[in-house]
Design a protein around this motif. Sequence first.
Motif, PDB file in Angstrom:
ATOM      1  N   SER A 144      -2.407 -22.425 -13.282  1.00 61.76           N
ATOM      2  CA  SER A 144      -2.320 -23.773 -12.714  1.00 61.76           C
ATOM      3  C   SER A 144      -1.357 -23.772 -11.534  1.00 61.76           C
ATOM      4  CB  SER A 144      -1.884 -24.791 -13.783  1.00 61.76           C
ATOM      5  OG  SER A 144      -0.594 -24.510 -14.220  1.00 61.76           O
ATOM      6  N   PHE A 145      -0.392 -22.820 -11.551  1.00 62.94           N
ATOM      7  CA  PHE A 145       0.537 -22.719 -10.435  1.00 62.94           C
ATOM      8  C   PHE A 145      -0.175 -22.241  -9.172  1.00 62.94           C
ATOM      9  CE2 PHE A 145       3.519 -20.060  -7.930  1.00 62.94           C
ATOM     10  CZ  PHE A 145       4.394 -21.061  -7.526  1.00 62.94           C
ATOM     11  N   ILE A 146      -1.050 -21.203  -9.300  1.00 60.53           N
ATOM     12  CA  ILE A 146      -1.688 -20.672  -8.088  1.00 60.53           C
ATOM     13  C   ILE A 146      -2.911 -21.470  -7.657  1.00 60.53           C
ATOM     14  CG2 ILE A 146      -0.815 -18.295  -8.221  1.00 60.53           C
ATOM     15  CD1 ILE A 146      -3.538 -17.508  -9.412  1.00 60.53           C
ATOM     16  N   ALA A 147      -3.609 -22.134  -8.588  1.00 61.92           N
ATOM     17  CA  ALA A 147      -4.825 -22.838  -8.159  1.00 61.92           C
ATOM     18  C   ALA A 147      -5.045 -24.171  -8.876  1.00 61.92           C
ATOM     19  CB  ALA A 147      -6.039 -21.928  -8.336  1.00 61.92           C
ATOM     20  N   GLY A 148      -4.001 -24.731  -9.447  1.00 63.91           N
ATOM     21  CA  GLY A 148      -4.110 -26.056 -10.065  1.00 63.91           C
ATOM     22  C   GLY A 148      -5.114 -26.112 -11.193  1.00 63.91           C
ATOM     23  N   GLY A 149      -5.780 -27.247 -11.329  1.00 65.72           N
ATOM     24  CA  GLY A 149      -6.751 -27.448 -12.401  1.00 65.72           C
ATOM     25  C   GLY A 149      -7.910 -26.484 -12.307  1.00 65.72           C
ATOM     26  N   TYR A 150      -8.293 -26.139 -11.044  1.00 71.71           N
ATOM     27  CA  TYR A 150      -9.383 -25.180 -10.832  1.00 71.71           C
ATOM     28  C   TYR A 150      -9.030 -23.828 -11.426  1.00 71.71           C
ATOM     29  CZ  TYR A 150     -13.069 -22.612  -8.424  1.00 71.71           C
ATOM     30  OH  TYR A 150     -14.151 -21.843  -8.149  1.00 71.71           O
ATOM     31  N   GLY A 151      -7.751 -23.456 -11.239  1.00 68.27           N
ATOM     32  CA  GLY A 151      -7.269 -22.191 -11.786  1.00 68.27           C
ATOM     33  C   GLY A 151      -7.327 -22.171 -13.297  1.00 68.27           C
ATOM     34  N   ARG A 206      -9.862 -19.526 -15.667  1.00 69.63           N
ATOM     35  CA  ARG A 206      -8.832 -18.553 -16.015  1.00 69.63           C
ATOM     36  C   ARG A 206      -9.365 -17.116 -16.083  1.00 69.63           C
ATOM     37  NH1 ARG A 206      -5.027 -19.246 -21.266  1.00 69.63           N
ATOM     38  NH2 ARG A 206      -4.211 -17.143 -21.101  1.00 69.63           N
ATOM     39  N   PRO A 207     -10.509 -16.863 -16.737  1.00 68.14           N
ATOM     40  CA  PRO A 207     -10.975 -15.467 -16.785  1.00 68.14           C
ATOM     41  C   PRO A 207     -11.252 -14.897 -15.390  1.00 68.14           C
ATOM     42  CG  PRO A 207     -12.213 -16.854 -18.305  1.00 68.14           C
ATOM     43  CD  PRO A 207     -11.383 -17.774 -17.475  1.00 68.14           C
ATOM     44  N   GLU A 208     -11.847 -15.723 -14.542  1.00 64.97           N
ATOM     45  CA  GLU A 208     -12.210 -15.243 -13.202  1.00 64.97           C
ATOM     46  C   GLU A 208     -10.971 -14.871 -12.395  1.00 64.97           C
ATOM     47  OE1 GLU A 208     -13.684 -17.798 -14.679  1.00 64.97           O
ATOM     48  OE2 GLU A 208     -15.778 -17.152 -14.789  1.00 64.97           O
ATOM     49  N   PHE A 209      -9.938 -15.732 -12.465  1.00 65.42           N
ATOM     50  CA  PHE A 209      -8.712 -15.443 -11.729  1.00 65.42           C
ATOM     51  C   PHE A 209      -7.994 -14.240 -12.331  1.00 65.42           C
ATOM     52  CE2 PHE A 209      -9.199 -19.578  -9.788  1.00 65.42           C
ATOM     53  CZ  PHE A 209      -8.687 -19.354  -8.523  1.00 65.42           C
ATOM     54  N   SER A 210      -7.957 -14.215 -13.650  1.00 67.00           N
ATOM     55  CA  SER A 210      -7.302 -13.099 -14.329  1.00 67.00           C
ATOM     56  C   SER A 210      -7.936 -11.773 -13.915  1.00 67.00           C
ATOM     57  CB  SER A 210      -7.413 -13.287 -15.846  1.00 67.00           C
ATOM     58  OG  SER A 210      -7.089 -12.107 -16.506  1.00 67.00           O
TER      59      SER A 210
END
Lengths: 231, 244
Positions: A88-95, A99-103
């Motif tokens: 949520s810090f790097i991409a807010g609610g979208y992040g 979560r799996p995609e960003f991770s």
Amino acid sequence: MALNLDFSFLTADVVKANLLPGLYYSLQLTVVTMVCGIVLGTLVALMRLSSRPWLQRIAAVYVDTLRSIPLLMVILWFYLLIPAGFYSFIAGGYGLAHRPEFSAVITFTIFEAAYYSEIMRAGIQSVPRGQVYAGYAVGMTYSQCMRLVVLPQAFRNMLPVLLTQTIVLFQDTSLVYAIGAYDFLKGFLTAGQIYNRPDEVLLPAAACYFVISFSLSMLVRRLQARIQIIR
Amino acid sequence: MIDIKNISKWYGSFQVLTDCTTTINKGDVVVVCGPSGSGKSTLIKTVNALEPIQQGDIVVDGTSISDPKTNLPKLRSRVGMVFQHFELFPHLSITDNLTLAQIKVLGRSKDESLKRGMKMLDRVGLSAHKDKFPGQLSGGQQQRVAIARALSMDPIVMLFDEPTSALDPEMVGEVLDVMVQLAHEGMTMMCVTHEMGFAKRVSNKVIFMDAGKIVEDCSSADFFGKPEERSPRAKDFLSKILQH
């Protein structure tokens, strides 16, 4: 024995709704990882070739550790270890929602950087020592000499190997199914589930991965002949 | 202009330079010669601190190279160097080879560095090749470009490290011609070379080295003219290279 294979569920709608978004994410993951991984990998390679022993050690531990652990485990660990707050810090609610995609992007960058760094290290070492002397002799600093003289040559020498590694990376991205990221393979699996064809769906998936990877390999081979430095 | 004071250098436990001392004045053309492995190339590379020294000091135009406060890149930018294997940047065109350091190191504008680079390229007679890449030129041509690259930085002294040793015999002349012309124009030069003809005709001082020590440091007139006053090692060297 009849196999009773039925691919009729693979319609244009399925391609559009499931496969293309998955392919898009897989390609995104590959390209972002390649760019970030090469940048990070180059830094690690420079650390490993540094004259300061503590920098060498850090880089060696980084590379040796990651190259000794199966990628699938690294993917799971990073997914479980990085707290939700980070996303949520790097991409807010979208992040948070993805979560799996960003991770996966973070994991792959860090993991692949270990492999890219070894390629870049070989590339940097392939540039003759005299070139470094020549750079210093005209008054360049270490960083200028690296940026303007050594790395451009190292990169050219290593480009085919870097791209080949990237093709391997593209295939490895399919491992993100373990954390539920919606990639190309997941697109196929999802379609298979919806239309109750979970087995059949693996064949066209494999065919697609093969066609993409194989044509990229051919491209790399062509490129190799083109970019060589005239010596 | 260059004061080399009692320098010593070791590779591990192996001593490559032992207590070398010499002075090079403005306008001097100094030839450094001696058998292979005598430390000639190492000595010349210590002058612009490409090879660090462990003892002694070198002062180039008032700047000490062993002073930790010395900005070595800045010092090197004022000392031109030509290498045995040319070391042009193979990924850059001849033009870019000539202008890169002027722009990035000296902070000159593109136009200015291009003008300066082309003038130097013209001087070594290779203007027609400005858009080629180093790999497309012969060895002699590459070495002349390397000299032009060093000259476009407007150096106060030029160091030559065996500039003709890697060349085909036919190409030695064209490189030496450029060096002779440079010497006649009053450039301060230090040359490691086996070209004794060049040493005899052009240099005013000869340094003869053996086993990491400066054995002879005298005017070239004395070095070649009065062999009877030379040390046995130098006599032996001269008798071997001058008999043909």
